[in-house]
Write an enzyme that holds these catalytic residues in place. Sequence first.
Site, mmCIF file in Angstrom:
data_model
loop_
_atom_site.group_PDB
_atom_site.id
_atom_site.type_symbol
_atom_site.label_atom_id
_atom_site.label_comp_id
_atom_site.label_asym_id
_atom_site.label_seq_id
_atom_site.Cartn_x
_atom_site.Cartn_y
_atom_site.Cartn_z
ATOM 1 N N ASP A 67 -27.213 71.507 62.980
ATOM 2 C CA ASP A 67 -26.572 70.974 64.175
ATOM 3 C C ASP A 67 -26.043 72.073 65.092
ATOM 4 O OD1 ASP A 67 -24.692 71.631 62.210
ATOM 5 O OD2 ASP A 67 -24.126 69.561 61.849
ATOM 6 N N ASN A 134 -15.190 62.418 55.967
ATOM 7 C CA ASN A 134 -15.551 61.010 56.189
ATOM 8 C C ASN A 134 -16.955 60.689 55.646
ATOM 9 O OD1 ASN A 134 -17.202 62.304 58.000
ATOM 10 N ND2 ASN A 134 -16.473 61.248 59.829
ATOM 11 N N HIS A 136 -19.740 62.344 56.287
ATOM 12 C CA HIS A 136 -20.895 62.674 57.138
ATOM 13 C C HIS A 136 -21.739 63.789 56.516
ATOM 14 C CE1 HIS A 136 -18.578 65.821 59.841
ATOM 15 N NE2 HIS A 136 -19.129 66.418 58.818
ATOM 16 N N GLU A 141 -22.405 60.813 61.711
ATOM 17 C CA GLU A 141 -21.107 60.205 61.434
ATOM 18 C C GLU A 141 -21.298 58.802 60.843
ATOM 19 O OE1 GLU A 141 -18.769 62.194 61.449
ATOM 20 O OE2 GLU A 141 -18.225 63.077 63.386
HETATM 21 C C1 F6R Z 1 -22.252 71.832 59.356
HETATM 22 C C2 F6R Z 1 -22.365 70.394 59.144
HETATM 23 C C3 F6R Z 1 -21.237 69.575 58.639
HETATM 24 C C4 F6R Z 1 -20.404 70.256 57.564
HETATM 25 C C5 F6R Z 1 -19.274 69.340 57.109
HETATM 26 C C6 F6R Z 1 -18.363 70.028 56.115
HETATM 27 O O1 F6R Z 1 -23.461 72.357 59.853
HETATM 28 O O2 F6R Z 1 -23.388 69.878 59.417
HETATM 29 O O3 F6R Z 1 -21.739 68.362 58.132
HETATM 30 O O4 F6R Z 1 -21.213 70.582 56.483
HETATM 31 O O5 F6R Z 1 -18.525 68.932 58.202
HETATM 32 O O6 F6R Z 1 -17.714 71.086 56.765
HETATM 33 P P1 F6R Z 1 -16.892 72.175 55.932
HETATM 34 O O7 F6R Z 1 -17.876 72.871 55.082
HETATM 35 O O8 F6R Z 1 -16.321 73.071 56.997
HETATM 36 O O9 F6R Z 1 -15.857 71.443 55.174
#
Ligand code: F6R
Length: 247
Positions: A67, A134, A136, A141
């Site tokens: 992303d 959450n 995702h 989301e």
């Molecule tokens: C990042 C991504 C997100 C993260 C997720 C967890 O490229 O796609 O889905 O993997 O938000 O984030 P952290 O690792 O910062 O807790």
Amino acid sequence: MKVIIVENYEEMSEVACEIIAEQIKEKPNSIIGLATGSSPVRTYELLIEEYQKKEISFKDVTTFNLDEYIGLDYDHPQSYHYFMNDVLFSKIDIDLNNTNFPDTIGDLDVNVAAYNKKLYENQIDLQLLGIGSNGHIAFNEPGTSFDSETHVVELTKETKEDNKRFFNSIEEVPTTALTMGIKSIMNAKKILILASGLNKAQAIKELLEGIETTDLPASILMSHPEVILVCDEASASLLEDVEEAVE
Ligand code: F6R
């Protein structure tokens, strides 16, 4: 799903590094899906060490990132382009022409189509994922269709709250992003998902309850034939019957 519960973030990163390094040793021209955020940072450091020890080379590896924020230039320190260059790409022998991101500069419709085309032409061998508090995966989301491909997302309040730690204030967190879709993630041959910290415990508990629902995007991973979840004790702390959850 194979579940590996380890003591802490460091051990989680060591296991993840070993799995990715093994993949690259077995297939030097692997196509690897990469994530940003806190979860993989130490894994990337350990992979750099493997590269420095000449255990692995990235010269024939292709990467696809999950992303990118919309509205940040790629030289903005919080853009995911910047992040990947900073924490990994600038420290290994990867050919930057083989690194791919959903492109948020220019015509988004054109960029979305281009990323989907590339993903069709390049099946990911190993996809690395984090998980949002959450549930995702990438920026898919809750409520996102399991059939989704690359698309623009409106980030939820929870995700903006989670990510504000990287910015000066929540107002600076971009409100939209471009993300790889769930269908494309599920198309990977193998998936490695990392979870660390108490704020992931509820999502991990719900994931391992095994109910497939778009309310918890990660729940679709249960139906993928080859997923490894590596979680630390804090993120596994709400699992009542760990024995049952571990394959
Ligand atoms: C990042 C991504 C997100 C993260 C997720 C967890 O490229 O796609 O889905 O993997 O938000 O984030 P952290 O690792 O910062 O807790």
